[in-house]
Design an enzyme around this catalytic site. Structure first.
Site, PDB file in Angstrom:
ATOM      1  N   ASN A  90       0.970  -1.308   0.056  1.00 39.61           N
ATOM      2  CA  ASN A  90      -0.183  -0.140   0.083  1.00 39.61           C
ATOM      3  C   ASN A  90       1.139   1.221   0.097  1.00 39.61           C
ATOM      4  O   ASN A  90       1.681   1.344   0.994  1.00 39.61           O
ATOM      5  CB  ASN A  90      -1.012   0.002   1.223  1.00 39.61           C
ATOM      6  CG  ASN A  90      -1.945   1.125   1.163  1.00 39.61           C
ATOM      7  OD1 ASN A  90      -1.713   2.034   0.331  1.00 39.61           O
ATOM      8  ND2 ASN A  90      -3.017   0.990   1.936  1.00 39.61           N
ATOM      9  N   ASP A 113      -4.783   5.690 -10.368  1.00 41.94           N
ATOM     10  CA  ASP A 113      -6.264   5.678 -10.441  1.00 41.94           C
ATOM     11  C   ASP A 113      -6.536   7.190 -10.022  1.00 41.94           C
ATOM     12  O   ASP A 113      -6.104   7.675  -9.012  1.00 41.94           O
ATOM     13  CB  ASP A 113      -7.064   5.038  -9.372  1.00 41.94           C
ATOM     14  CG  ASP A 113      -8.310   4.633  -9.589  1.00 41.94           C
ATOM     15  OD1 ASP A 113      -9.019   5.703  -9.892  1.00 41.94           O
ATOM     16  OD2 ASP A 113      -8.660   3.776  -9.178  1.00 41.94           O
ATOM     17  N   LYS A 117     -14.205  11.249  -8.385  1.00 43.11           N
ATOM     18  CA  LYS A 117     -15.369  11.646  -7.342  1.00 43.11           C
ATOM     19  C   LYS A 117     -14.562  12.445  -6.233  1.00 43.11           C
ATOM     20  O   LYS A 117     -13.570  12.106  -5.895  1.00 43.11           O
ATOM     21  CB  LYS A 117     -16.166  10.767  -6.681  1.00 43.11           C
ATOM     22  CG  LYS A 117     -17.127   9.918  -7.670  1.00 43.11           C
ATOM     23  CD  LYS A 117     -18.007   8.889  -6.942  1.00 43.11           C
ATOM     24  CE  LYS A 117     -19.002   8.271  -7.542  1.00 43.11           C
ATOM     25  NZ  LYS A 117     -19.755   7.116  -7.172  1.00 43.11           N
ATOM     26  N   ASP A 149      -3.317  10.103 -17.957  1.00 43.08           N
ATOM     27  CA  ASP A 149      -4.220  10.654 -18.996  1.00 43.08           C
ATOM     28  C   ASP A 149      -5.099  11.546 -18.837  1.00 43.08           C
ATOM     29  O   ASP A 149      -5.941  11.803 -19.400  1.00 43.08           O
ATOM     30  CB  ASP A 149      -4.628   9.464 -20.016  1.00 43.08           C
ATOM     31  CG  ASP A 149      -5.593   8.489 -18.884  1.00 43.08           C
ATOM     32  OD1 ASP A 149      -5.668   8.522 -17.823  1.00 43.08           O
ATOM     33  OD2 ASP A 149      -6.170   7.638 -19.461  1.00 43.08           O
TER      34      ASP A 149
END
Length: 219
Positions: A90, A113, A117, A149
């Site tokens: 992690n 990632d 949100k 991206d």
């Protein structure tokens, strides 16, 4: 085959326990061979291609999803890639347990990632403490290579790494201050990068090198 979850919450109690282990060096590699690490490797398409192209380099893929790592280990064995290893981590909890200080030549943080949100953005991986740990584990002249991206994510990475509060780390942007690197300096590309380019979309890339200043004045 059982489907692996694409997203997990790194802040959940299960993942906040410190349990990463040092990555064992596979036999047959020189003790001083180059070490490159893909952070959040997922299917590790980049790591597989890089390991095949650089047989004298130890390539390490790290990820939080252990089923993903298990599949990658099976594939590496099937392809005979003895210089490719995988390990759990992690990144914001126990990356400091995986490598000794000054032992890594290059970290690749490819398409982390974006957690689009707003309520999830606290899960994004780049934060000052992680940058400090990665720099400490880089060899003098070692590189932090990042790409996304999503422009906002790339800009957040740049803002974190180039924050004046971290100037003491001695990371130099190879493209110039507050500049993105054009094109892929490596022959290999992750699956996400291949998809992005096929769609005609842009990759926002950064390359930072640990300067001699840190090697002289750092820990």
């Amino acid at each position: 085959m059982r489907k692996i979850r694409q997203h997990v919450n790194p802040l959940s109690a299960h993942f906040m326990r410190t349990r990463a282990q040092p990555v064992a060096r596979p036999p047959g590699l020189a003790s001083d061979c180059p070490v490159e690490v893909e952070l959040g490797c997922a299917d590790a398409e980049f790591s597989f291609a890089r390991a095949a192209a650089c047989p004298g380099t130890l390539m390490v893929g790290l990820d939080i999803r252990e089923p993903c790592l298990a599949r990658n280990r099976v594939r590496a064995a099937e392809e005979g890639l003895g210089n490719l290893a995988f390990g759990y981590v992690n990144l914001n909890v126990d990356i400091d347990r995986v490598f000794a200080p000054g032992s890594v030549d290059r970290f690749h943080l490819l398409f982390p990632d974006p957690w689009v949100k707003k309520s999830h953005q606290k899960r994004r991986v780049i934060e000052p403490a992680l940058v400090e740990t990665l720099v400490a584990q880089l060899r003098p002249g070692g590189e932090l290579h990042a790409a996304s991206d999503v422009f906002d994510v790339a800009l957040e990475i740049m803002a974190t790494v180039e924050d004046p509060a971290l100037e003491h780390l001695g990371l130099a942007n190879l493209g110039g201050p507050w500049s993105f690197w054009r094109g892929n300096p490596f022959a290999e590309a992750s699956r996400r990068e291949q998809t992005t380019l096929r769609r005609g979309q842009r990759v926002w890339r950064m390359r930072y090198v640990r300067s001699d200043m840190f090697a002289t004045t750092g820990p």
